[in-house]
Design a protein around this motif. Structure first.
Motif, PDB file in Angstrom:
ATOM      1  N   TYR A  29       0.836  -1.196   0.000  1.00  0.00           N
ATOM      2  CA  TYR A  29       0.000   0.000   0.000  1.00  0.00           C
ATOM      3  C   TYR A  29       0.871   1.247   0.000  1.00  0.00           C
ATOM      4  O   TYR A  29       1.872   1.324   0.714  1.00  0.00           O
ATOM      5  CB  TYR A  29      -0.917   0.029   1.232  1.00  0.00           C
ATOM      6  N   LEU A  30       0.461   2.225  -0.804  1.00  0.00           N
ATOM      7  CA  LEU A  30       1.076   3.542  -0.799  1.00  0.00           C
ATOM      8  C   LEU A  30       0.177   4.459   0.010  1.00  0.00           C
ATOM      9  O   LEU A  30      -1.026   4.539  -0.252  1.00  0.00           O
ATOM     10  CB  LEU A  30       1.197   4.082  -2.231  1.00  0.00           C
ATOM     11  N   THR A  31       0.742   5.093   0.999  1.00  0.00           N
ATOM     12  CA  THR A  31       0.005   6.073   1.784  1.00  0.00           C
ATOM     13  C   THR A  31       0.583   7.437   1.471  1.00  0.00           C
ATOM     14  O   THR A  31       1.773   7.676   1.685  1.00  0.00           O
ATOM     15  CB  THR A  31       0.108   5.782   3.290  1.00  0.00           C
ATOM     16  N   ASP A  79       9.172   1.487   3.029  1.00  0.00           N
ATOM     17  CA  ASP A  79       9.849   2.746   2.750  1.00  0.00           C
ATOM     18  C   ASP A  79       8.971   3.891   3.235  1.00  0.00           C
ATOM     19  O   ASP A  79       7.747   3.772   3.263  1.00  0.00           O
ATOM     20  CB  ASP A  79      10.115   2.888   1.244  1.00  0.00           C
ATOM     21  N   THR A  80       9.595   4.994   3.611  1.00  0.00           N
ATOM     22  CA  THR A  80       8.856   6.174   4.021  1.00  0.00           C
ATOM     23  C   THR A  80       9.733   7.393   3.848  1.00  0.00           C
ATOM     24  O   THR A  80      10.964   7.274   3.806  1.00  0.00           O
ATOM     25  CB  THR A  80       8.362   6.055   5.488  1.00  0.00           C
ATOM     26  N   THR A 120       3.870   0.345   2.601  1.00  0.00           N
ATOM     27  CA  THR A 120       3.770  -0.715   3.603  1.00  0.00           C
ATOM     28  C   THR A 120       3.315  -2.004   2.946  1.00  0.00           C
ATOM     29  O   THR A 120       2.731  -1.996   1.862  1.00  0.00           O
ATOM     30  CB  THR A 120       2.763  -0.334   4.706  1.00  0.00           C
ATOM     31  N   GLN A 121       3.587  -3.099   3.627  1.00  0.00           N
ATOM     32  CA  GLN A 121       3.104  -4.405   3.181  1.00  0.00           C
ATOM     33  C   GLN A 121       2.250  -4.941   4.315  1.00  0.00           C
ATOM     34  O   GLN A 121       2.755  -5.249   5.395  1.00  0.00           O
ATOM     35  CB  GLN A 121       4.271  -5.343   2.888  1.00  0.00           C
ATOM     36  N   GLU A 178      -4.072   9.337   2.283  1.00  0.00           N
ATOM     37  CA  GLU A 178      -4.752   8.605   1.225  1.00  0.00           C
ATOM     38  C   GLU A 178      -4.056   7.246   1.102  1.00  0.00           C
ATOM     39  O   GLU A 178      -2.861   7.200   0.829  1.00  0.00           O
ATOM     40  CB  GLU A 178      -4.647   9.371  -0.088  1.00  0.00           C
ATOM     41  N   VAL A 179      -4.791   6.166   1.358  1.00  0.00           N
ATOM     42  CA  VAL A 179      -4.231   4.813   1.339  1.00  0.00           C
ATOM     43  C   VAL A 179      -4.703   4.126   0.064  1.00  0.00           C
ATOM     44  O   VAL A 179      -5.909   4.007  -0.167  1.00  0.00           O
ATOM     45  CB  VAL A 179      -4.686   4.009   2.582  1.00  0.00           C
ATOM     46  N   ARG A 180      -3.723   3.671  -0.733  1.00  0.00           N
ATOM     47  CA  ARG A 180      -4.069   3.006  -2.014  1.00  0.00           C
ATOM     48  C   ARG A 180      -3.203   1.777  -2.186  1.00  0.00           C
ATOM     49  O   ARG A 180      -1.994   1.827  -1.986  1.00  0.00           O
ATOM     50  CB  ARG A 180      -3.854   3.977  -3.173  1.00  0.00           C
TER      51      ARG A 180
END
Length: 118
Positions: A4-6, A43-44, A83-84, A111-113
């Motif tokens: 997921y990309l936040t 990653d962040t 995130t995973q 925004e979580v996608r």
């Protein structure tokens, strides 16, 4: 497991003067350590203000380049995480915990996608 990309969205014009407090940064560090130890964080990162950014736009077969700041933007991406998680509900839970690290003086949206792995 899905990734997921936040996207962390903020209003640069209404962010607290001076940016995050040392206390907030400590809480953020503790949460990032927890999510990393849980094996979820891939990653962040935070992004520099839009005044240091550039937009590259394609329209009608032409490229245009515009340097920031982007005053017409009320809300901009201020950071991100990848995130995973076992499912979207878990990704939303981590995003919610991230938002709660901020004090009441902040207005922040995540925004979580899910990433398209296919």
């Amino acid at each position: 497991m899905p990734r997921y990309l936040t996207l962390v969205r903020i209003d640069e014009n209404n962010a607290p003067a001076g940016g995050p407090s040392p206390e907030m940064m400590q809480r953020m560090g503790e949460l990032l350590e927890e999510i990393t130890k849980a094996g979820v964080m891939l990653d962040t990162g935070g992004l520099l203000p839009t005044k240091e950014g550039t937009r590259v736009h394609w329209e009608g077969g032409k490229i245009s380049v515009t340097d920031g700041p982007f005053t017409e933007s009320k809300e901009v991406v201020g950071g991100y995480s990848i995130t995973q998680c076992k499912d979207k509900a878990e990704a939303i839970e981590w995003a919610s915990r991230f938002l709660k690290v901020h004090g009441e003086e902040w207005t922040v949206t995540c925004e979580v996608r899910q990433l398209d792995e296919g």
